[in-house]
Structure formats: C-alpha cells, structure tokens
Design an enzyme around this catalytic site. Sequence first.
Site, mmCIF file in Angstrom:
data_model
loop_
_atom_site.group_PDB
_atom_site.id
_atom_site.type_symbol
_atom_site.label_atom_id
_atom_site.label_comp_id
_atom_site.label_asym_id
_atom_site.label_seq_id
_atom_site.Cartn_x
_atom_site.Cartn_y
_atom_site.Cartn_z
ATOM 1 N N GLU A 196 -125.650 35.601 -33.771
ATOM 2 C CA GLU A 196 -125.990 34.752 -32.628
ATOM 3 C C GLU A 196 -124.759 34.567 -31.757
ATOM 4 O OE1 GLU A 196 -126.655 30.514 -33.947
ATOM 5 O OE2 GLU A 196 -126.455 31.438 -35.918
ATOM 6 N N LYS A 237 -121.669 32.871 -30.063
ATOM 7 C CA LYS A 237 -120.735 31.806 -30.403
ATOM 8 C C LYS A 237 -120.376 31.110 -29.092
ATOM 9 C CE LYS A 237 -116.421 30.587 -32.643
ATOM 10 N NZ LYS A 237 -116.068 29.611 -31.626
ATOM 11 N N ARG A 293 -115.960 16.902 -33.535
ATOM 12 C CA ARG A 293 -115.300 17.407 -34.745
ATOM 13 C C ARG A 293 -113.922 16.782 -34.903
ATOM 14 N NH1 ARG A 293 -115.111 23.539 -34.787
ATOM 15 N NH2 ARG A 293 -113.645 23.169 -33.123
ATOM 16 N N GLU A 351 -123.171 22.958 -30.281
ATOM 17 C CA GLU A 351 -122.137 23.082 -29.267
ATOM 18 C C GLU A 351 -122.644 22.520 -27.944
ATOM 19 O OE1 GLU A 351 -118.197 24.996 -29.165
ATOM 20 O OE2 GLU A 351 -119.591 24.554 -30.788
#
Length: 191
Positions: A12, A14, A35, A77
């Site tokens: 997939e 990124k 994160r 994301e």
Amino acid sequence: LAGRERVDYVTEHKFDGLSISLIYEGGVLVRGVTRGDGTTGEDVTANVRTIRSIPLRVPAADLKKLRLPQDFEVRGEIIMPLRAFEALNEKQEEEGGKRYANPRNVAAGSVRVLDPEITRSRRLDFYAYYLLAGGRQPMPLHSEALAALEKMHFKVSPAWHVCTSLDAVKKFIQEWESKREKLPYEIDGIV
C-alpha cells in the site's frame, strides 16, 4: 524464515504525513494522539475531530457485523492533499505571507495548533492503515483489517493489494513509482 512455504504480502502507499492514533470507546472517538517521541504523544483530539474523513462514531451494528468490540484503536496518517496545499500557498501569497515548504509539514503543524478552526480550514485528510482491539490485531490478516476499516467508513490506501510473491511486490512498487507524480497526495513510497 516465515515457517511456511507461501507468504502473502500486503502492499500500500506509505503516506507522507503525520502519524496519529485514534481511540474509540463504545464506538465513539474519544482521543486522538500523535506518535510524539515514540513513547509519549500529544493529545490533539479537538483538532482531529474537525477532519471530515475521521469518523466521529462507528455504528454498533457495523462493529457487530465485523465481530469487533466497541473499544478499538485506529492508526493512520493525516495528510494534506496537494490541491489543498496549493490553494493554501496561493492564499498565503495573496495575503503577502510566506509559502509553505511541503504538505507534510503543514499537515503536522495544522494538527498541533491550539485552534481547531485552523485545523478545520486546512482541508486535511486521514488514511487508516492499522486496527487494534485490546492492544492486539483483531484479525489474522492485515488485508482483512484494511477491508474492515473500509467497512467502518475509514479511508485506506486506495491502491492496497495482496501480492503472493516478492516478484509481485516489486512489480507493484514499479507500477506506482511510475504513477507517483500523478497522485493527489505525497507518498514516501510503498510499504
């Protein structure tokens, strides 16, 4: 090395953006956390609630059909689509401001600002890539988790694909490398 003869690979895009963890309790988004340094992230819940592609609620019936608990975590994301980035830079120029360097930095900064209205105005997008329940993967295959995320109304990489060999992985990478400049968002490559 895998202990079996056949191994499937999920490939997939990124995405080049800001990694985020979304926590749902009772099917309702209760927390969005960056994160950070890998151990401690920043609570950006108010801001992620303004991103249209992040479901604020996942219906209990959908979770039941997928045999998922009401409490789960979605990782993904946050990105700024290229059109939104170009429009923002045009607006900056019109107002005599400085152009932004790249969509990734704008997306990250837009999620971390103190004013959720700024986040809302930036037309950010979210792509999910990982599903957890009780701190574990609730499905044996990553492809099943991506399909479940789609059924839960999360966006996932529109080009994810199951490859049955490393040659197929290489072919997928080559195919998307040639299409990379035509994508509506920036990617760091393929995972």
